[in-house]
Design a protein around this motif. Structure first.
Motif, PDB file in Angstrom:
ATOM      1  N   TYR A  63       0.838  -1.187   0.000  1.00  9.14           N
ATOM      2  CA  TYR A  63       0.000   0.000   0.000  1.00  9.14           C
ATOM      3  C   TYR A  63       0.876   1.241   0.000  1.00  9.14           C
ATOM      4  O   TYR A  63       1.177   1.818   1.049  1.00  9.14           O
ATOM      5  N   LYS A  64       1.311   1.629  -1.201  1.00  9.03           N
ATOM      6  CA  LYS A  64       2.236   2.746  -1.339  1.00  9.03           C
ATOM      7  C   LYS A  64       1.594   3.997  -1.931  1.00  9.03           C
ATOM      8  O   LYS A  64       2.177   5.067  -1.883  1.00  9.03           O
ATOM      9  N   ASN A  65       0.409   3.874  -2.481  1.00 14.97           N
ATOM     10  CA  ASN A  65      -0.180   4.997  -3.222  1.00 14.97           C
ATOM     11  C   ASN A  65      -1.590   5.327  -2.733  1.00 14.97           C
ATOM     12  O   ASN A  65      -2.523   5.438  -3.514  1.00 14.97           O
ATOM     13  N   TYR A 121      -2.283   8.012  -0.523  1.00 15.99           N
ATOM     14  CA  TYR A 121      -2.471   9.398  -0.099  1.00 15.99           C
ATOM     15  C   TYR A 121      -3.363  10.182  -1.060  1.00 15.99           C
ATOM     16  O   TYR A 121      -4.233  10.945  -0.641  1.00 15.99           O
ATOM     17  N   LYS A 122      -3.146   9.987  -2.358  1.00 17.07           N
ATOM     18  CA  LYS A 122      -3.965  10.702  -3.343  1.00 17.07           C
ATOM     19  C   LYS A 122      -5.438  10.361  -3.178  1.00 17.07           C
ATOM     20  O   LYS A 122      -6.301  11.223  -3.364  1.00 17.07           O
ATOM     21  N   ASP A 157       3.194   4.197   2.310  1.00 13.07           N
ATOM     22  CA  ASP A 157       3.086   5.544   1.755  1.00 13.07           C
ATOM     23  C   ASP A 157       3.555   6.554   2.808  1.00 13.07           C
ATOM     24  O   ASP A 157       2.905   6.756   3.833  1.00 13.07           O
TER      25      ASP A 157
END
Length: 398
Positions: free
Chosen positions: A52-54, A56-57, A222
């Protein structure tokens, strides 16, 4: 000419379903609201990610902020602070979005107030715009963690709660006592079996931020999400001091992080100790077993684990092994094998509110709202005469 109302427009947008991400899809047969399939579809994009790295957007997106605003305003539309925010709703939501996007967002200081019902507790209240951020964060990351929670973690989860915990207790006590067939040594009517009833000392005050962030970082890679969580955690009440531990009572994020933190304990009890009959509700938990000696051994190991791994400790006065025949205080009830009673504290609480209502301190609407909640709770015990007595007290003359 029809004037455009942004509040009404955003509130009625059917393409933004605010409920589905909160459905627990793990336990299909426990979902009675029909949303389990919808939740699976709506979270497919998130759940299919290996890491789960993306996130924030997605958290700071306008669509998610709108859903978070809806959640935050629910039941509070008449509050002045909600009306003030909604006077320029679009600008305020975009302003919040830009602050989060540029990482210039800084929560306002929490405001403390004392709640006496009748136990005195300090509640810390976030501003409305900060509550929107809390909902936006939890709405996205909760499904990631919730699917890893054990089935009998009962607090602050959709489809669970205190009554769910009571039902599980009833199932477990029957299994431990073989449906009451295992009798005590004094007479045939004494049910034999034991319960470790435990409470964590000053839990919300003692949650260690570094330990919590380490747990979260195992799944959330993230860095911007971690930055936002740090901002929320280090937001202290007016007059508070930064000591890098503790979470304020009253925040949605505190309720969620409380489950994330003690999920470590849940796994230790279930997978290391191999305890079958374990239920946790926030910082209260019980383990049922036929052997008192086994429960005493587990208590020592749990206390050691809490101290070494989570920097917590059991409350000595509130953590003990109790015979099931004596009744177990758990989630508002005193639970015996064949019946259930309201705790005296629960009764004192509603009587205290009636007293405040009679004194003119508590408005009638709040009094009736409190009674409705208490009455729904009291129905789970044999309390018809008591409930009628409480109604008479409310409507009797001063």
């Amino acid at each position: 000419m029809v004037l455009h109302n942004p509040v009404a427009s955003l509130s009625s947008n059917r393409n933004l379903d605010e409920d589905r991400l909160h459905v627990n899809g793990n336990n299909w047969y426990d979902n009675n609201n029909g949303y389990a399939f919808g939740m699976a579809l709506e979270t497919k994009a998130i759940m299919s990610m290996k890491t789960y790295k993306n996130l924030y957007k997605e958290i700071i997106s306008i669509g998610n902020l709108i859903l978070a605003w809806r959640k935050a305003r629910k039941g509070k539309t008449k509050k002045d602070y909600v009306k003030e925010f909604e006077q320029d709703l679009i600008a305020n939501l975009f302003g919040l979005h830009n602050e989060l996007k540029n990482q210039t967002y800084k929560p306002k200081q929490l405001k403390d107030f004392i709640l006496r019902d009748p136990k005195t507790r300090k509640i810390s209240k976030s501003t409305f715009r900060d509550r929107i951020v809390h909902h936006a964060l939890v709405r996205i990351i909760e499904p990631i963690f919730d699917k890893g929670f054990i089935y009998d973690s009962c607090a602050n989860r959709l489809g669970k709660g205190n009554l769910f915990a009571i039902k599980r207790f009833d199932i477990f006590k029957r299994k431990v006592t073989k449906n009451g067939k295992t009798k005590g040594m004094f007479n045939k009517n004494q049910v034999k079996g034991y319960c470790l009833k435990a409470d964590i000392k000053h839990y919300f005050e003692e949650v260690n931020h570094d330990v919590l962030l380490e747990i979260i970082f195992r799944k959330i890679k993230d860095e911007k999400v971690i930055w936002l969580i740090k901002r929320i955690l280090t937001n202290f009440p007016i007059g508070g001091t930064k000591n890098y531990k503790g979470m304020p009572l009253g925040n949605l994020t505190s309720q969620f992080f409380a489950n994330v933190y003690l999920n470590e304990l849940d796994y230790f009890v279930k997978h290391k100790l191999k305890a079958k009959y374990y239920i946790r509700y926030v910082d209260d938990f019980i383990i049922l077993h036929k052997s008192k000696t086994q429960l005493e051994e587990w208590k020592i190991k749990i206390d050691k684990f809490l101290l070494q791994k989570l920097k917590l400790e059991l409350h000595l006065d509130k953590s003990k092994v109790i015979p099931l025949s004596k009744g177990v205080d758990f989630v508002g009830f005193r639970n015996y094998y064949y019946h259930r009673l309201l705790r005296k504290r629960n009764l004192r609480k509603i009587l205290f509110k009636i007293k405040r209502y009679k004194q003119g301190v508590l408005p009638k609407e709040k009094m009736l709202e409190s009674f409705q909640g208490w009455n729904a709770y009291a129905k789970w015990v044999n309390s018809l005469k008591l409930r009628r007595s409480i109604i008479r007290k409310i409507y009797s003359k001063m």
